[in-house]
Design a protein around this motif. Structure first.
Motif, PDB file in Angstrom:
ATOM      1  N   UNK A  60       0.632  -1.193  -0.595  1.00 37.62           N
ATOM      2  CA  UNK A  60       0.230   0.033  -0.063  1.00 37.62           C
ATOM      3  C   UNK A  60       0.840   1.071   0.146  1.00 37.62           C
ATOM      4  N   UNK A  61       0.351   1.976  -0.953  1.00 30.31           N
ATOM      5  CA  UNK A  61       1.267   3.801  -0.688  1.00 30.31           C
ATOM      6  C   UNK A  61       1.512   4.111   0.253  1.00 30.31           C
ATOM      7  N   UNK A  62       2.557   4.791   0.905  1.00 22.21           N
ATOM      8  CA  UNK A  62       1.986   4.964   2.585  1.00 22.21           C
ATOM      9  C   UNK A  62       1.710   6.957   2.128  1.00 22.21           C
ATOM     10  N   UNK A  63       2.836   7.665   1.241  1.00 19.92           N
ATOM     11  CA  UNK A  63       2.071   8.427   1.166  1.00 19.92           C
ATOM     12  C   UNK A  63       0.731   9.499   0.258  1.00 19.92           C
ATOM     13  N   UNK A  64      -0.061  10.331  -0.182  1.00 19.05           N
ATOM     14  CA  UNK A  64      -0.669  10.920  -1.143  1.00 19.05           C
ATOM     15  C   UNK A  64       0.108  11.785  -2.160  1.00 19.05           C
ATOM     16  N   UNK A  65       0.211  11.272  -3.736  1.00 21.78           N
ATOM     17  CA  UNK A  65       0.527  12.248  -4.798  1.00 21.78           C
ATOM     18  C   UNK A  65      -0.359  13.160  -4.995  1.00 21.78           C
ATOM     19  N   UNK A  66       0.361  14.043  -4.966  1.00 24.28           N
ATOM     20  CA  UNK A  66      -0.662  15.485  -5.463  1.00 24.28           C
ATOM     21  C   UNK A  66      -0.736  14.702  -6.795  1.00 24.28           C
ATOM     22  N   UNK A  67      -2.173  15.626  -6.782  1.00 26.05           N
ATOM     23  CA  UNK A  67      -2.943  15.104  -8.706  1.00 26.05           C
ATOM     24  C   UNK A  67      -2.333  16.159  -8.657  1.00 26.05           C
ATOM     25  N   UNK A  68      -2.211  17.064  -9.056  1.00 22.75           N
ATOM     26  CA  UNK A  68      -1.052  18.597  -9.968  1.00 22.75           C
ATOM     27  C   UNK A  68      -0.220  19.129  -9.491  1.00 22.75           C
ATOM     28  N   UNK A  69       1.604  18.200  -9.535  1.00 20.74           N
ATOM     29  CA  UNK A  69       2.250  19.367  -9.135  1.00 20.74           C
ATOM     30  C   UNK A  69       2.398  20.461  -8.963  1.00 20.74           C
ATOM     31  N   UNK A  70       2.603  21.465  -7.779  1.00 19.68           N
ATOM     32  CA  UNK A  70       2.327  22.354  -7.181  1.00 19.68           C
ATOM     33  C   UNK A  70       3.694  23.154  -7.267  1.00 19.68           C
ATOM     34  N   UNK A  71       4.140  23.742  -8.017  1.00 22.69           N
ATOM     35  CA  UNK A  71       4.863  25.256  -7.399  1.00 22.69           C
ATOM     36  C   UNK A  71       5.737  25.652  -6.309  1.00 22.69           C
ATOM     37  N   UNK A  72       6.372  25.213  -5.725  1.00 18.03           N
ATOM     38  CA  UNK A  72       6.618  26.019  -4.168  1.00 18.03           C
ATOM     39  C   UNK A  72       7.349  27.454  -4.275  1.00 18.03           C
ATOM     40  N   UNK A  73       6.390  28.507  -3.576  1.00 16.80           N
ATOM     41  CA  UNK A  73       7.113  29.823  -3.662  1.00 16.80           C
ATOM     42  C   UNK A  73       8.056  29.857  -3.036  1.00 16.80           C
ATOM     43  N   UNK A  74       8.966  29.301  -3.349  1.00 16.91           N
ATOM     44  CA  UNK A  74      10.586  30.011  -2.669  1.00 16.91           C
ATOM     45  C   UNK A  74      10.749  31.444  -2.181  1.00 16.91           C
ATOM     46  N   UNK A  75      10.596  32.761  -3.204  1.00 18.02           N
ATOM     47  CA  UNK A  75      10.352  33.747  -2.371  1.00 18.02           C
ATOM     48  C   UNK A  75       9.800  34.069  -0.919  1.00 18.02           C
ATOM     49  N   UNK A  76       8.871  33.644  -0.530  1.00 18.48           N
ATOM     50  CA  UNK A  76       8.552  33.511   0.702  1.00 18.48           C
ATOM     51  C   UNK A  76       9.024  32.439   1.917  1.00 18.48           C
ATOM     52  N   UNK A  77       9.858  31.612   1.294  1.00 14.51           N
ATOM     53  CA  UNK A  77      10.569  31.564   2.665  1.00 14.51           C
ATOM     54  C   UNK A  77      12.428  31.904   2.747  1.00 14.51           C
ATOM     55  N   UNK A  78      12.358  31.956   4.083  1.00 16.24           N
ATOM     56  CA  UNK A  78      13.795  32.958   3.888  1.00 16.24           C
ATOM     57  C   UNK A  78      13.930  31.406   4.993  1.00 16.24           C
ATOM     58  N   UNK A  79      15.411  31.440   5.174  1.00 16.60           N
ATOM     59  CA  UNK A  79      16.009  30.606   6.738  1.00 16.60           C
ATOM     60  C   UNK A  79      15.845  31.623   7.550  1.00 16.60           C
ATOM     61  N   UNK A  80      16.289  30.849   9.229  1.00 12.33           N
ATOM     62  CA  UNK A  80      16.173  31.395  10.409  1.00 12.33           C
ATOM     63  C   UNK A  80      17.169  32.350  10.487  1.00 12.33           C
ATOM     64  N   UNK A  81      18.620  32.481   9.931  1.00  9.31           N
ATOM     65  CA  UNK A  81      19.205  33.143  10.073  1.00  9.31           C
ATOM     66  C   UNK A  81      19.408  34.601   8.824  1.00  9.31           C
ATOM     67  N   UNK A  82      18.041  34.582   8.270  1.00 12.22           N
ATOM     68  CA  UNK A  82      17.973  35.097   7.054  1.00 12.22           C
ATOM     69  C   UNK A  82      18.276  35.003   5.705  1.00 12.22           C
TER      70      UNK A  82
END
Length: 206
Positions: A60-82
């Motif tokens: 049995x598959x453990x994970x759930x594949x997304x029906x459509x891959x979604x781009x992750x908005x990396x511009x919203x991510x910032x490391x803890x150190x900035x």
């Protein structure tokens, strides 16, 4: 004076007595032939048995594949150190992302442990995967917890849209982002360890 007439009649081989050495050679030849037949036929019989009589159950598959891959908005991510988070297309790695508050309760610690063990279990392929903890509030994690996860990357994330994309601030999901930067798989925070490790190993080879 006439000589006796000589006849050249064939000798019946069955009448020739077999020596112990001949019997041993014959027995060895038969055993060799049986071994060759077994090597050729048994795999076919086994395949037919598991195909039609007792087919093995698919894992049995453990994970759930997304029906459509979604781009992750990396511009919203910032490391803890900035520092700006490096895009997977640059680093060439898969990302296992988990979102939770910095206090990190018991469930959170279990998920971090699960992702650490799953990455370590990949052996030489572990370098293909990075673990990211998206801290959903301003709380700094405990130093002892971070010491137990030296490879863990801390990322600040409070944008509601981003957190919804990753299953919510309290969704307790493990999100898998491929090397193109697309969210492709989602796992529960308490996923079966063996199944999670197995599926993760297959995915990060791509």
């Amino acid at each position: 004076m006439s000589t006796p007439r000589q006849t050249s009649e064939p000798v019946d081989e069955l009448s020739v007595p077999m020596t112990p050495g001949m019997r041993a050679a014959q027995r060895k030849g038969r055993l060799t032939l049986l071994a060759i037949v077994a090597v050729c036929v048994l795999p076919l019989l086994a395949a037919l048995y598991f195909r039609f009589v007792s087919p093995p159950e698919a894992a049995a598959m453990v994970g759930q594949p997304l029906a459509e891959p979604l781009p992750l908005p990396f511009e919203m991510l910032q490391g803890w150190d900035g520092a700006v988070l490096e895009h997977p297309e640059v680093s060439g790695k898969w990302l296992a992302i988990f979102a939770a508050p910095g206090a990190c309760d018991e469930r959170c610690q279990h998920t971090l442990y699960l992702t650490r063990q799953a990455r370590t279990a990949q052996g030489r392929n572990m370098a293909r995967l990075e673990r990211l903890w998206l801290i959903t509030d301003g709380t700094a994690p405990a130093a002892a917890l971070l010491a137990a996860h030296p490879d863990l990357l801390l990322v600040k994330a409070s944008d509601a849209q981003l957190l919804t994309l990753l299953g919510g601030a309290e969704g307790r999901k493990i999100n898998l982002v491929d090397r193109r930067g697309f969210l492709v798989f989602r796992y529960p925070g308490d996923a079966d360890p063996k199944g999670f490790i197995r599926e993760l190993g297959k995915l990060i080879k791509f």
